[in-house]
Design an enzyme around this catalytic site. Structure first.
Site, PDB file in Angstrom:
ATOM      1  CG  HIS A  62      12.003  71.039  44.009  1.00  0.00           C
ATOM      2  ND1 HIS A  62      11.988  71.275  45.356  1.00  0.00           N
ATOM      3  CD2 HIS A  62      11.400  72.112  43.439  1.00  0.00           C
ATOM      4  CE1 HIS A  62      11.406  72.440  45.593  1.00  0.00           C
ATOM      5  NE2 HIS A  62      11.030  72.956  44.443  1.00  0.00           N
ATOM      6  CE  LYS A  71      14.814  64.723  45.836  1.00  0.00           C
ATOM      7  NZ  LYS A  71      13.931  65.872  45.567  1.00  0.00           N
ATOM      8  CE1 TYR A 131      15.358  66.226  50.139  1.00  0.00           C
ATOM      9  CE2 TYR A 131      13.830  66.941  51.839  1.00  0.00           C
ATOM     10  CZ  TYR A 131      14.712  67.232  50.812  1.00  0.00           C
ATOM     11  OH  TYR A 131      14.937  68.536  50.464  1.00  0.00           O
ATOM     12  CG  ASP A 168       8.628  75.466  44.541  1.00  0.00           C
ATOM     13  OD1 ASP A 168       9.575  75.012  43.873  1.00  0.00           O
ATOM     14  OD2 ASP A 168       8.419  75.144  45.723  1.00  0.00           O
TER      15      ASP A 168
END
Length: 181
Positions: A62, A71, A131, A168
């Site tokens: 992603h 991130k 995250y 996905d």
């Protein structure tokens, strides 16, 4: 805090100092000053995310084309194989990837700068994944590259096919994906 470079410049393994005894442990999972001193990066995080996934769940790859997110990721329960892919066309590392095992036991974190696609697969019975991001989630800017793209040839260390979301399953092939200049 110990910082170790990965094979992809800019992608960093962060290992906090953990203080433990018979009662348990304590560590500072994030301190802006210590992060800047150790990495040389001044980052402002605007959003924290938390997911829980079962063994074999693969999330990724992603990224956001606008509002690109840096991130800082970690695992608080279980273990994952975390993957970052350089998707900056101007980079000498374009299309290269790095993977790091993150777990509640090793307390490692991974810094993934903007311009990279990101994904992980759960290796333990389940994993809780946290995250911090440098920009807000923007659904219309989100993109996905197929986890099993043959051009990337990522070794996900899988012994059986992963469990995937519809998003996905339908990710773009790397050579057709919208990437960064």
């Amino acid at each position: 805090m110990k910082v170790t470079a990965t094979e992809l410049p800019g992608v960093l393994i962060i290992e906090p100092k953990v203080f433990g005894d018979e009662r348990g442990f304590f560590y500072e999972s994030f301190n802006a000053r210590a992060f800047a001193d150790a990495t040389g990066l001044q980052q402002q995080f605007v959003q924290d995310n938390h997911s829980r996934s079962q063994k074999g769940v693969l999330r990724g790859l992603h990224y956001q084309v606008q509002h690109a997110q840096g991130k800082l990721v970690r695992v608080t329960a279980g273990e994952v194989l975390d993957v970052a892919v350089d998707i900056r066309r101007s980079s000498p590392n374009f299309g290269k990837w790095a993977s790091v095992r993150l777990s509640a036991d090793n307390n490692r974190q991974l810094w993934i700068p903007p311009g990279f696609a990101h994904g992980f697969v759960v290796l333990s019975e389940y994993a809780e994944f946290l995250y911090k991001t440098t920009d807000y989630y923007t659904p219309e800017a989100e993109r996905c590259i197929r986890w099993d793209d043959s051009e990337l040839n990522i070794d996900w260390q899988l012994s059986s096919p992963p469990t995937l979301s519809t998003k996905d399953q339908n990710g773009a092939r790397f050579n057709e994906a919208e990437v960064f200049p």
